[in-house]
Design an enzyme around this catalytic site. Structure first.
Site, PDB file in Angstrom:
ATOM      1  N   LYS A 213      18.459   7.305  38.201  1.00 60.05           N
ATOM      2  CA  LYS A 213      19.551   7.938  37.695  1.00 60.05           C
ATOM      3  C   LYS A 213      20.224   7.150  36.402  1.00 60.05           C
ATOM      4  O   LYS A 213      20.321   7.722  35.381  1.00 60.05           O
ATOM      5  CB  LYS A 213      20.749   8.237  38.696  1.00 60.05           C
ATOM      6  CG  LYS A 213      21.672   9.163  37.954  1.00 60.05           C
ATOM      7  CD  LYS A 213      23.105   8.840  38.950  1.00 60.05           C
ATOM      8  CE  LYS A 213      23.784   7.684  38.547  1.00 60.05           C
ATOM      9  NZ  LYS A 213      25.105   7.523  39.391  1.00 60.05           N
TER      10      LYS A 213
ATOM     11  N   SER B 223      29.245   5.939  37.985  1.00 58.41           N
ATOM     12  CA  SER B 223      28.094   5.588  36.587  1.00 58.41           C
ATOM     13  C   SER B 223      27.551   6.768  36.156  1.00 58.41           C
ATOM     14  O   SER B 223      26.576   7.541  36.793  1.00 58.41           O
ATOM     15  CB  SER B 223      27.205   4.621  37.444  1.00 58.41           C
ATOM     16  OG  SER B 223      27.776   3.368  37.760  1.00 58.41           O
TER      17      SER B 223
ATOM     18  N   LYS C 185      27.521  -0.853  31.803  1.00 61.90           N
ATOM     19  CA  LYS C 185      26.780  -0.471  32.873  1.00 61.90           C
ATOM     20  C   LYS C 185      25.486  -0.470  32.697  1.00 61.90           C
ATOM     21  O   LYS C 185      24.702  -0.896  33.497  1.00 61.90           O
ATOM     22  CB  LYS C 185      27.773   0.419  33.809  1.00 61.90           C
ATOM     23  CG  LYS C 185      27.023   0.854  35.060  1.00 61.90           C
ATOM     24  CD  LYS C 185      27.115  -0.041  36.096  1.00 61.90           C
ATOM     25  CE  LYS C 185      26.633   0.079  37.487  1.00 61.90           C
ATOM     26  NZ  LYS C 185      26.850   1.175  38.584  1.00 61.90           N
TER      27      LYS C 185
END
Lengths: 294, 294
Positions: A237, A94, A169
């Site tokens: 993050k 990711s 995502k």
């Protein structure tokens, strides 16, 4: 041969599922332990990403963030140095999807194709092979890799061209983070007004306020159970990558920005390893209240 | 006899359901039309809230906001002037619950009991008698009024003492508003990155980002259908009541505050009558993008 680079909490069980499904596998990871485990189970190992790429038709990466992916694919001993034309790189990390798009362009110059395919479902989903996989890239390349994805996931959707997996995502992670924050903020008010959070929960969960986040996270908050689950530092993050792409694309994202800062505040308190549901405590602290069931 | 004051979009069908269930009813409303309709169906009418109270054991109010409820209950021709000791006032409006608690205290001085019982489920729920009703007040008074509530709603929960119904409703409205904002903000990013919102939706709805708001409101946003539903101006009112109580209780609610301001911005554009899902367009405008299915 399939190459697999990055055997962390997610990568190791994903690689194992590929191996068990009968795919010949060559692996690389910085830490020796996971490599040795997979070699015992029948995988080959290589001493560099370049070495993995030389022997593979498909190279999968599962790494912490954009800099690691860039280094492993484009670095001196990187995938690009060994990859054969027509081979496919699938990044399942990711990361910042604009970085994904840059990497794909560089690989294209060498005739190497790329998909981005971030996952959701956590360690349990990785072990059970039930991850949701959001894929970006060319339709044909996606179809060619379907058997590989099927060993690792269940809900496998191509959402667009290269980078689209990463953007889907990010949308997912923004919604989840903001929905947790909504619970923290609103229940802080309700509890400070004297209500039992469990009773509020029962009253509202069946209506328009109902959500997967409410079902999965509110009970953790009420019981003060912040064992990850999905860690604050990882969600931070993801939101940071959202902020970075949002800046580059010209999209103000004020709520995600606020929540990212709240995650930073919790990390500063040494709580980065806790479950992201602990985001509620950021609001509790401001209100001097605890969202705890009576 | 049951009294019913306030025959607007919600109050009229709620009163009708009481009447149909066999409760003798006396009504008051500022506009004559709804009063005449209900009188035709068998209700009595009165020319003031005081008059309603004189003839009733239970007096229900369903009004726009705190000032109207205060005036109707405590004003010169108000309920309190006519209410018998041991009678019960049930305010089913969505107002500032700290105002509710003040009103209850004043009524108590006259031996009149009070419940607050805001609803959710909208006009359709009011017509069908399937409203969710969140009730605050004494347990015994709540039980005594259960047959009345059952004519109007399905999920009827006592959430605490007086005012608790209003606080549970505020928690609900804060979560709904913030969850809509989360969709507006995150999908603005996804769409500006080139993705089809419908495909993002299909990819994420089954996971942790799934919610009732996503199911009910995202399709409206993708189809540019902002017909209310629940109006922006009413959701703004609820968030303003949240801000007001939050200030008095010492609870910072930064996300709700942001969303309340966004609602104000849409109202300034003359869009207060649109569905609250149009909140997404506030984020679209900042990002110069439209969350429209391709």
């Amino acid at each position: 041969m399939v190459g697999f680079i990055g055997l962390g909490i997610m990568g190791r069980p994903m690689a194992r599922n590929l191996l068990r499904a009968g795919f010949p596998l060559v692996v690389f990871s910085r830490s020796r332990g996971p490599v040795e485990d997979l070699v015992k189970e029948g995988a080959l190992s290589s001493d560099s990403p370049k070495g993995v790429a030389e022997r593979s038709e498909v190279i999968i990466t599962m790494l912490p963030d954009s800099p690691e992916v860039k280094e492993v694919i484009l670095g001196k001993e990187g995938v690009i140095q060994g990859a054969k034309p027509e081979s496919v790189v699938i990044d399942m990390s990711s990361i910042n999807p604009l970085v994904t798009q840059e990497i794909a362009k560089t690989l294209e110059g060498k005739g190497v194709k790329m998909l981005d395919a971030p996952v959701s479902g956590g360690e349990a989903g990785a072990i059970q092979g039930t991850l949701a996989i959001m894929v970006g890239g060319e339709e044909e390349v996606f179809r060619d890799c379907m058997e590989i994805f099927k060993t690792m996931g269940k809900n496998i959707v191509r959402v667009g061209g290269i980078g689209a997996g990463g953007f889907a995502k990010l949308v997912n992670q923004m919604i989840v983070a903001i929905n947790i924050a909504a619970i923290g903020e609103s229940f802080s008010l309700g509890v400070k007004a004297g209500l039992d959070p469990q009773i509020i929960y029962e009253a509202i969960r069946g209506g328009l306020a109902g959500s997967q986040v409410l079902e999965a996270k509110a009970p953790m908050i009420f019981r003060r159970n912040f064992k990850a689950g999905f860690k604050i530092k990882l969600h931070q993050k993801d939101l940071y990558n959202a902020l970075s792409t949002a800046k580059d694309l010209g999209v103000p994202i004020p709520l995600s920005s606020f929540v990212q800062q709240a995650f930073i505040s919790l990390m500063t308190e040494g709580r980065g390893e806790e479950d992201h549901s602990a985001l509620a405590t950021f609001f509790e602290k401001m209100a001097k209240v605890e969202i705890k069931s009576i």
